[in-house]
Design an enzyme around this catalytic site. Structure first.
Site, short mmCIF file in Angstrom:
data_model
loop_
_atom_site.label_atom_id
_atom_site.label_comp_id
_atom_site.label_asym_id
_atom_site.label_seq_id
_atom_site.Cartn_x
_atom_site.Cartn_y
_atom_site.Cartn_z
N HIS A 95 0.75 -1.42 0.00
CA HIS A 95 -0.29 -0.10 0.24
C HIS A 95 0.86 1.61 -0.11
O HIS A 95 1.57 1.87 0.93
CB HIS A 95 -1.05 -0.01 1.50
CG HIS A 95 -1.30 -1.32 1.72
ND1 HIS A 95 -1.30 -2.35 2.19
CD2 HIS A 95 -3.14 -1.91 1.06
CE1 HIS A 95 -2.18 -3.49 1.86
NE2 HIS A 95 -3.22 -3.12 0.94
N HIS B 188 -4.52 3.03 -3.73
CA HIS B 188 -4.40 2.55 -1.84
C HIS B 188 -3.43 1.41 -1.72
O HIS B 188 -2.51 1.38 -1.16
CB HIS B 188 -5.97 2.17 -1.45
CG HIS B 188 -6.13 1.07 -0.41
ND1 HIS B 188 -6.20 1.46 0.64
CD2 HIS B 188 -6.00 -0.12 -0.84
CE1 HIS B 188 -6.26 0.25 1.37
NE2 HIS B 188 -6.23 -0.94 0.52
N GLU C 245 -18.84 -5.11 23.91
CA GLU C 245 -17.51 -6.38 23.83
C GLU C 245 -17.09 -5.59 23.48
O GLU C 245 -15.19 -6.47 23.21
CB GLU C 245 -18.87 -6.81 23.57
CG GLU C 245 -19.46 -7.37 24.39
CD GLU C 245 -20.58 -7.19 24.40
OE1 GLU C 245 -21.16 -6.08 22.68
OE2 GLU C 245 -21.75 -6.92 25.21
N HIS D 234 -28.72 -16.44 23.47
CA HIS D 234 -27.68 -16.91 25.05
C HIS D 234 -27.38 -18.06 25.45
O HIS D 234 -26.78 -17.85 26.14
CB HIS D 234 -28.64 -16.06 26.21
CG HIS D 234 -29.34 -14.92 26.08
ND1 HIS D 234 -29.97 -14.11 24.93
CD2 HIS D 234 -29.07 -13.77 26.44
CE1 HIS D 234 -30.13 -12.95 25.06
NE2 HIS D 234 -29.38 -12.40 25.79
C1 LIG Z 1 -12.51 -4.88 9.73
C2 LIG Z 1 -11.08 -4.81 8.87
N1 LIG Z 1 -12.29 -4.91 6.83
C3 LIG Z 1 -11.52 -5.10 5.96
C4 LIG Z 1 -9.98 -4.79 5.86
C5 LIG Z 1 -9.52 -4.51 4.04
N2 LIG Z 1 -9.34 -3.36 4.19
C6 LIG Z 1 -8.20 -3.21 4.47
S1 LIG Z 1 -7.76 -1.74 3.62
C7 LIG Z 1 -9.14 -1.03 3.17
C8 LIG Z 1 -10.19 0.27 2.94
C9 LIG Z 1 -9.52 0.77 3.75
O1 LIG Z 1 -9.79 2.72 3.73
P1 LIG Z 1 -8.81 3.70 4.39
O2 LIG Z 1 -9.57 2.84 5.58
O3 LIG Z 1 -9.55 4.79 4.12
O4 LIG Z 1 -7.24 3.92 3.92
P2 LIG Z 1 -7.12 4.47 2.86
O5 LIG Z 1 -6.62 3.75 1.71
O6 LIG Z 1 -7.33 5.78 2.67
O7 LIG Z 1 -5.37 4.47 3.18
C10 LIG Z 1 -9.36 -2.05 3.85
C11 LIG Z 1 -11.25 -2.22 3.28
C12 LIG Z 1 -9.06 -4.38 6.44
N3 LIG Z 1 -8.16 -4.61 6.53
N4 LIG Z 1 -10.32 -5.00 7.89
#
Ligand SMILES: Cc1ncc(C[n+]2csc(CCOP(=O)(O)OP(=O)(O)O)c2C)c(N)n1
Ligand SMILES: [Mg+2]
Length: 685
Positions: free
Chosen positions: A29, A277, A429, A490
């Site tokens: 990234h 990204h 939680e 539950h």
């Molecule tokens: C809980 C979770 N769901 C999905 C992902 C997959 N994922 C990694 S980065 C991303 C997009 C994140 O967007 P943002 O936080 O705006 O990051 P940016 O691209 O702007 O750096 C996703 C969906 C993850 N890492 N964690």
């Protein structure tokens, strides 16, 4: 070079290292590190008190990269600041945490620059991130810990604990519910030592955030009672520094900085696109971008002269001075407050204080017995008095989980009473578990509690506790069908099995009050493993330990509780938790019928699996093939202990809403059913 020029050189170094590393790895990234390099540079090199020579110095500021996919930001600064490595015994190893070679081998096997930040693998990483939202939620636990530590240990003229927590997050972290839970609690607690910086770039994987995220984030955080600031240009390090200065002066509220940024900053075809990204830029785009930065276009992994010196003169010098001053202060503190100083040292090594297990109850035999949650409550109240830094709470179920610390002076943790040892997590939680991890990362012994069924709501944080090798403690009551009338919503069925599947997690389901005591005794001594206690809601008979084996066998995961005279059983009954006394009853019946049975109490698969083969064979002799397992949970997995010819009395379906007795009858949890199964296995009538 001017300060401004050298800062720009360092920032471009972070940017280009990220671009080169992702390109080399052919994955990763690049865009967010390119955008946030000025922010991370400013936090690290201009603001944070962090000594690269000692990344575990207790009073360091914490940096959490909650948008963990931007890990190259961390690898760059850990490398450029020459942060040193430490091991799991908290010894300094005299070698860098992240080398340039690690960065060249970004995302490759054994590199100290893995895909996402991993605590315990790379020194200087304060918490593992990657599952979005976890980092910011965990940072709230770190902030609570700082407040608690400052309150307990600081004395006039001895401000031992006065650190701040900086967490960086993106759109994803703020979309995830866990950040909302945690931010709400942080606002309630007025954690003014906590600052989140939100990378407001309007981009996630699927494109512009217009497609799914149009809320007014600033108003939301104002509603949480945070101090909300905005920096309109992520490249303006003076204004970033100014905002962080405002944070440091703000009292009574956490700070939220909205930072407007451009993902893939400077890449002519990729800036502000979702492609920036998670895809390498490509060689051509990298050359064009480097050209724009005024960087040699063909240089790779370049750290120009002056950059290491810049970090040395910034975070290095400031951190070394701060740590030195702290160590002098601590030496004087130790003379004046030797007891408190010893506590701090023990805590840092995850050691327990002398006498940590004194006064633990011994429960006399009692057919009516005690609920697992009740014996747990008694034990916790003793342990919390013996271990000053053991604290925790429940997600609004304290009176039901029996986790409330009720002894005089235990107190509630609130903004105006940071000495309290009872944390009120509210019905949150997921944030609770992340916060417990944050407390554990701050070297407190922390527990979080809820109904076992709602462990599903916090599982991602529990999993990270295991991945991070943190001794977080999770107390789950109402562990099976004991809350009968509440019904299948539950009643946990698959939770035991699914938690047993988490690598490095110790799961214990104790069978009577004395097993609860031993379960706590065992898990308190785990320094690098989280533990789950699954406890009953309903009373369990307290077994007569003069007749049956001592409960200390719990530490080995499974032990022979009751045996046939001579110790040569023809059938073995294995049980856990609330089914243990049922197995004992069945055993007594079999005995009167002349059938040689053995009862094995097996509160923890995990602990048992770690025993030497000889011990395991002594408990479950391979020659004895007739085995019956009884557990009010999913049957999957029991085959490994009962073999191909064994029987399992367990749950194949969800439970039902009815009084417990009727459920036990309906689902077969009665001594006679165990007796029948045993006899069938033996071919007896
Ligand atoms: C809980 C979770 N769901 C999905 C992902 C997959 N994922 C990694 S980065 C991303 C997009 C994140 O967007 P943002 O936080 O705006 O990051 P940016 O691209 O702007 O750096 C996703 C969906 C993850 N890492 N964690
Ligand atoms: Mg984004």
């Amino acid at each position: 070079m001017t300060d401004e020029q050298i800062a720009q050189l360092s920032i471009s170094t972070i940017r280009t290292l990220a671009m080169d590393a992702v390109q080399q790895a052919k994955s990763g990234h690049p865009g967010t590190p390119m955008a946030l390099a000025p922010l991370v540079y400013t936090i690290w090199n201009r603001v944070m008190h962090f000594d690269p020579q000692d990344p575990i110095w207790p009073n360091r500021d914490r940096f959490v990269l909650s948008n963990g996919h931007a890990s190259m930001l961390l690898w760059s600064v850990l490398h450029l600041a020459r942060v040193q490595a430490v091991n799991a015994e908290y010894e300094r190893l005299g070698q860098p945490s992240v080398t340039l070679d690690d960065i060249r081998r970004f995302r490759q096997l054994d590199s100290k620059a893995p895909g996402h930040p991993e605590y315990h693998w790379v020194s200087g990483v304060e918490t593992t991130t990657g599952p979005l939202g976890q980092g910011v939620a965990t940072s709230v636990g770190m902030a609570i810990a700082e407040k608690w530590l400052a309150n307990r240990y600081n004395r006039p003229g001895f401000e031992l604990f006065a650190y701040r927590i900086y967490a960086v997050c993106g759109d994803g972290c703020l979309m995830e519910g866990v950040s909302a839970e945690a931010a709400s609690l942080a606002g309630h607690l007025g954690l003014d030592n906590l600052c989140w910086v939100y990378d407001n770039n309007h981009i996630t994987i699927e494109g512009d955030t217009r497609i799914a995220f149009t809320e007014d984030v600033a108003t939301r955080f104002l509603g949480y009672r945070w101090n909300v600031l905005r920096v309109g240009d992520a490249n303006d390090i003076e204004r970033i520094q100014g905002a962080l200065q405002v944070f440091r002066q703000t009292k009574g509220r956490p700070t939220f900085v909205i930072l407007d940024s451009h993902i893939g900053y400077g890449a002519p075809h990729r800036q502000d696109t979702a492609a920036a990204h998670g895809e390498p830029l490509g060689e051509d785009e990298i050359r064009l971008t480097k050209k724009g930065y005024g960087w040699p276009e063909d240089a790779k992994f370049l750290v120009p002269d002056g950059v290491y010196d810049d970090f040395e003169a910034g975070v290095g010098k400031r951190g070394a001075q701060a740590r030195k001053a702290w160590e002098d202060l601590f030496a004087a503190y130790r003379m004046k407050f030797p007891g408190l100083a010893t506590e701090i040292e023990q805590m840092q090594r995850r050691d327990l204080p002398a006498g940590w297990d004194k006064n633990l109850p011994v429960f006399p035999a009692d057919p009516k017995g005690l609920a697992g949650r009740d014996s747990s409550g008694k034990v916790l109240n003793v342990l919390a008095q013996n271990i000053p830094w053991l604290l925790g709470g429940s997600a609004d179920l304290g009176p039901s989980n029996k986790t409330t610390l009720t002894y005089a002076g235990a107190g509630d943790f609130q903004a105006d009473s940071p000495s309290g040892k009872n944390l009120h997590f509210g019905i949150r939680e997921h944030a609770m578990a992340a916060i417990v991890n944050g407390l554990a990362l701050s070297k407190l012994r922390a527990f979080g509690a809820t109904f076992f069924i709602f462990s599903d709501y916090l599982r991602p944080a529990l999993r990270l506790a295991a991945l991070m090798e943190l001794p977080s403690i999770f107390v789950f009551t109402h562990d099976a069908m004991g809350d009968g009338e509440d019904g299948p919503t539950h009643q946990p069925v698959e939770q035991l099995l699914s938690l047993r599947a988490v690598p490095g997690l110790t799961v214990l389901r104790p069978g009577d009050a004395n097993e609860v005591v031993e379960a706590y005794r065992t898990i308190l001594q785990l320094r690098h493993r989280p533990a789950v206690l699954a406890l009953s809601r309903q009373p369990l008979p307290t077994l007569d330990r003069s007749k049956y084996a001592d409960a200390s066998g719990v530490a080995r995961g499974a032990y022979v509780l009751a045996d046939t005279p001579g110790g040569n059983p023809e059938v073995i009954l294995i049980a856990t938790g609330s089914e243990l006394s049922l197995a004992v009853d069945a055993h007594e019946k079999l005995h009167t019928e002349g059938i040689r049975s053995r009862v094995v109490s097996m509160p923890s698969w995990d602990l048992f699996d770690h025993q030497p083969q000889a011990y395991r064979d002594s408990v479950l002799p391979p020659t004895v093939k007739a085995r019956v397992a009884v557990e009010q949970a999913s049957t999957l997995g029991w085959e490994r202990y009962i073999g191909e010819s064994g029987r399992i009395i367990g749950m194949q379906t969800f439970g039902a809403s009815a009084p417990l007795k009727e459920l036990q009858h309906k689902f077969g949890f009665e001594p006679d059913r165990v007796v029948i199964a045993a006899k069938e296995l033996l071919g007896r009538k």
